[in-house]
Design a protein around this motif. Structure first.
Motif, mmCIF file in Angstrom:
data_model
loop_
_atom_site.group_PDB
_atom_site.id
_atom_site.type_symbol
_atom_site.label_atom_id
_atom_site.label_comp_id
_atom_site.label_asym_id
_atom_site.label_seq_id
_atom_site.Cartn_x
_atom_site.Cartn_y
_atom_site.Cartn_z
ATOM 1 N N TRP A 215 5.896 -4.029 -4.485
ATOM 2 C CA TRP A 215 6.386 -2.938 -5.499
ATOM 3 C C TRP A 215 5.966 -1.534 -4.791
ATOM 4 O O TRP A 215 5.022 -1.343 -4.226
ATOM 5 C CB TRP A 215 5.323 -3.022 -6.591
ATOM 6 C CG TRP A 215 5.643 -1.886 -7.789
ATOM 7 C CD1 TRP A 215 6.616 -1.364 -7.964
ATOM 8 C CD2 TRP A 215 4.670 -1.376 -8.399
ATOM 9 N NE1 TRP A 215 6.566 -0.607 -8.953
ATOM 10 C CE2 TRP A 215 5.376 -0.477 -9.519
ATOM 11 C CE3 TRP A 215 3.115 -1.466 -8.649
ATOM 12 C CZ2 TRP A 215 4.680 0.290 -10.507
ATOM 13 C CZ3 TRP A 215 2.502 -0.704 -9.607
ATOM 14 C CH2 TRP A 215 3.521 0.068 -10.389
ATOM 15 N N LYS A 216 7.002 -0.708 -4.982
ATOM 16 C CA LYS A 216 6.904 0.640 -4.435
ATOM 17 C C LYS A 216 6.758 1.701 -5.390
ATOM 18 O O LYS A 216 7.510 1.379 -6.330
ATOM 19 C CB LYS A 216 8.094 0.962 -3.343
ATOM 20 C CG LYS A 216 8.097 0.181 -2.086
ATOM 21 C CD LYS A 216 9.256 0.316 -1.442
ATOM 22 C CE LYS A 216 9.329 1.747 -0.827
ATOM 23 N NZ LYS A 216 10.777 1.976 0.049
ATOM 24 N N SER A 217 6.004 2.669 -5.420
ATOM 25 C CA SER A 217 5.801 3.648 -6.388
ATOM 26 C C SER A 217 5.530 4.893 -5.782
ATOM 27 O O SER A 217 4.510 5.198 -5.423
ATOM 28 C CB SER A 217 4.637 3.385 -7.368
ATOM 29 O OG SER A 217 4.758 4.247 -8.525
ATOM 30 N N ARG A 218 6.786 5.888 -5.937
ATOM 31 C CA ARG A 218 6.656 6.962 -5.007
ATOM 32 C C ARG A 218 5.496 8.218 -5.629
ATOM 33 O O ARG A 218 4.799 8.627 -4.997
ATOM 34 C CB ARG A 218 7.968 7.838 -5.225
ATOM 35 C CG ARG A 218 7.988 9.354 -4.558
ATOM 36 C CD ARG A 218 7.802 9.567 -3.169
ATOM 37 N NE ARG A 218 7.812 10.845 -2.894
ATOM 38 C CZ ARG A 218 6.918 11.741 -2.934
ATOM 39 N NH1 ARG A 218 5.784 11.176 -3.560
ATOM 40 N NH2 ARG A 218 6.979 12.886 -2.856
ATOM 41 N N TYR A 231 3.483 7.555 -2.605
ATOM 42 C CA TYR A 231 3.920 6.717 -1.703
ATOM 43 C C TYR A 231 3.417 5.424 -1.556
ATOM 44 O O TYR A 231 3.102 4.799 -0.594
ATOM 45 C CB TYR A 231 4.175 7.373 -0.089
ATOM 46 C CG TYR A 231 4.744 8.746 0.022
ATOM 47 C CD1 TYR A 231 6.121 8.825 -0.004
ATOM 48 C CD2 TYR A 231 3.865 9.932 0.096
ATOM 49 C CE1 TYR A 231 6.809 10.178 -0.069
ATOM 50 C CE2 TYR A 231 4.449 11.148 0.119
ATOM 51 C CZ TYR A 231 5.933 11.239 0.160
ATOM 52 O OH TYR A 231 6.697 12.529 0.165
ATOM 53 N N ALA A 232 2.886 4.912 -2.798
ATOM 54 C CA ALA A 232 2.360 3.655 -2.710
ATOM 55 C C ALA A 232 3.135 2.513 -2.532
ATOM 56 O O ALA A 232 4.293 2.330 -2.965
ATOM 57 C CB ALA A 232 1.611 3.643 -3.995
ATOM 58 N N MET A 233 2.885 1.733 -1.594
ATOM 59 C CA MET A 233 3.361 0.366 -1.324
ATOM 60 C C MET A 233 2.482 -1.043 -1.486
ATOM 61 O O MET A 233 1.626 -0.864 -0.521
ATOM 62 C CB MET A 233 3.845 0.183 0.118
ATOM 63 C CG MET A 233 5.022 1.484 0.270
ATOM 64 S SD MET A 233 5.553 1.516 2.333
ATOM 65 C CE MET A 233 4.179 2.777 2.661
ATOM 66 N N PHE A 234 2.472 -1.535 -2.738
ATOM 67 C CA PHE A 234 1.636 -2.510 -2.944
ATOM 68 C C PHE A 234 1.768 -3.806 -2.395
ATOM 69 O O PHE A 234 2.889 -4.501 -2.333
ATOM 70 C CB PHE A 234 1.359 -2.495 -4.496
ATOM 71 C CG PHE A 234 1.027 -1.378 -5.287
ATOM 72 C CD1 PHE A 234 -0.296 -1.356 -5.710
ATOM 73 C CD2 PHE A 234 1.854 -0.349 -5.722
ATOM 74 C CE1 PHE A 234 -1.022 -0.133 -6.385
ATOM 75 C CE2 PHE A 234 1.443 0.618 -6.473
ATOM 76 C CZ PHE A 234 -0.090 0.610 -6.815
ATOM 77 N N PHE A 235 0.630 -4.246 -1.867
ATOM 78 C CA PHE A 235 0.685 -5.498 -1.102
ATOM 79 C C PHE A 235 -0.063 -6.856 -1.626
ATOM 80 O O PHE A 235 0.058 -7.978 -1.160
ATOM 81 C CB PHE A 235 0.706 -5.424 0.269
ATOM 82 C CG PHE A 235 -0.701 -4.991 0.749
ATOM 83 C CD1 PHE A 235 -1.587 -5.728 1.028
ATOM 84 C CD2 PHE A 235 -0.796 -3.487 0.876
ATOM 85 C CE1 PHE A 235 -3.012 -5.334 1.427
ATOM 86 C CE2 PHE A 235 -2.298 -3.109 1.209
ATOM 87 C CZ PHE A 235 -3.424 -3.922 1.463
ATOM 88 N N SER A 236 -1.337 -6.263 -2.328
ATOM 89 C CA SER A 236 -2.200 -7.188 -2.760
ATOM 90 C C SER A 236 -3.032 -6.794 -3.891
ATOM 91 O O SER A 236 -3.743 -6.199 -3.724
ATOM 92 C CB SER A 236 -3.251 -7.822 -1.569
ATOM 93 O OG SER A 236 -4.213 -8.712 -1.890
ATOM 94 N N GLY A 237 -2.718 -7.404 -5.146
ATOM 95 C CA GLY A 237 -3.287 -6.938 -6.458
ATOM 96 C C GLY A 237 -2.817 -5.401 -6.452
ATOM 97 O O GLY A 237 -1.746 -4.813 -6.570
ATOM 98 N N GLY A 238 -4.047 -4.762 -6.644
ATOM 99 C CA GLY A 238 -3.826 -3.235 -6.714
ATOM 100 C C GLY A 238 -4.299 -2.414 -5.166
ATOM 101 O O GLY A 238 -4.045 -1.321 -5.175
#
Length: 285
Positions: A215-218, A231-238
């Motif tokens: 999930w990406k969340s600018r 510029y969050a790029m989620f890769f493991s939970g939070g």
């Protein structure tokens, strides 16, 4: 100002949810090499002097007046001056930070701020205010400071990136090294960009292993800590790779709650534009 790395780690919950993570304090880590000890010489120069031995003292910065050396003595040999760079300059800057003559973290480049800091240090101790780090100035600084550890030397980042983990050599990968505190963006084994990063504390560590961006969340804001995570790029939970205002302002004098923080906004903006959901993330030592 003052000694770097005085903030202790704050024990906060280890469970992270998709709300994200924010900043907490941490302490120094790692040790640097033993400092180079310089002997002050007043004898005749060698027949084949080094480039630094061949330097002659130049005029002091405008507006200052350098006191002449005592009669019968020679000017101290210049070790580093404006325009120089390297690991030794980084140590000089770290020691100047310890005695509160330099605010910015070590950069490894002898710039105008370093020149002014050296000049101020010299003037306070009755030395010629040349702004150049000579043998006498260096000896005085050594006597007033301690050997900087790796954390102090790289307070503002700048370490060389570690060799890529073998799992990073295929496909599109965010290759994150904890040992060098760097992130490589790699495509089919080629490094596209590299940037400094920081991680969670011992109480909320950044997870290691192989993941993928899901999930990406600018313009993300953490619902758990009520803090911005651009510029969050989620890769493991939070846990996510994201820009950190605190990291940009305070360097490694802090930690995340498990996320991979980036301090260079322009770099992560460019990275965010390239990364896609499904791209691999490898976090390793």
């Amino acid at each position: 100002m003052g000694s770097a790395g005085r903030a202790g780690a704050v024990a906060l919950g280890a469970v992270l949810v998709a709300g994200g993570c924010t900043v907490q304090g941490t302490g120094p880590d790692g040790k640097g090499r033993a400092p180079v000890r310089i002997e002050v010489t007043t004898g005749a120069p060698s027949k084949n002097p080094s480039p630094r031995d061949r330097r002659s003292p130049a005029a002091p910065p405008a507006g200052t007046k350098a006191a002449p050396p005592p009669a019968g003595t020679k000017a101290a040999r210049v070790l580093w001056e404006r325009g120089d760079s390297g690991r030794d300059v980084r140590e000089l800057q770290a020691r100047l930070r310890q005695v509160e003559w330099l605010v910015d973290g070590p950069t490894g480049t002898y710039d105008d701020l370093t020149e002014r800091a050296v000049s101020g240090f010299q003037g306070k101790r009755g030395l010629p205010r040349t702004g150049r780090a000579d043998t006498v100035t260096w000896q005085r600084l050594l006597g007033m400071s301690h050997e900087p550890g790796k954390w102090e030397l790289y307070l503002m980042g700048g370490q060389p990136a570690a060799a890529p983990d073998p799992r990073c050599t295929r496909g599109r990968v965010l290759c994150v090294s904890k040992s060098s505190r760097t992130l490589r963006w790699m495509v089919d084994g080629r490094t596209v960009s590299t940037m400094s990063v920081r991680f969670g504390s011992q109480y909320t560590p950044t997870r290691e292993g192989v993941f993928e961006v899901y999930w990406k969340s600018r313009h993300h804001v953490s619902t758990l800590y009520d803090s911005a995570m651009p510029y969050a790029m989620f890769f493991s939970g939070g846990q996510a790779v994201h820009y950190s205002y605190d990291f940009a302002a305070h360097g490694y004098a802090g930690a995340s709650h498990g996320c991979v923080n980036v301090r260079d906004e322009a770099a992560i903006a460019d990275l965010y534009a390239q990364v896609k959901n499904g791209d691999k993330v490898v976090v390793y030592w």
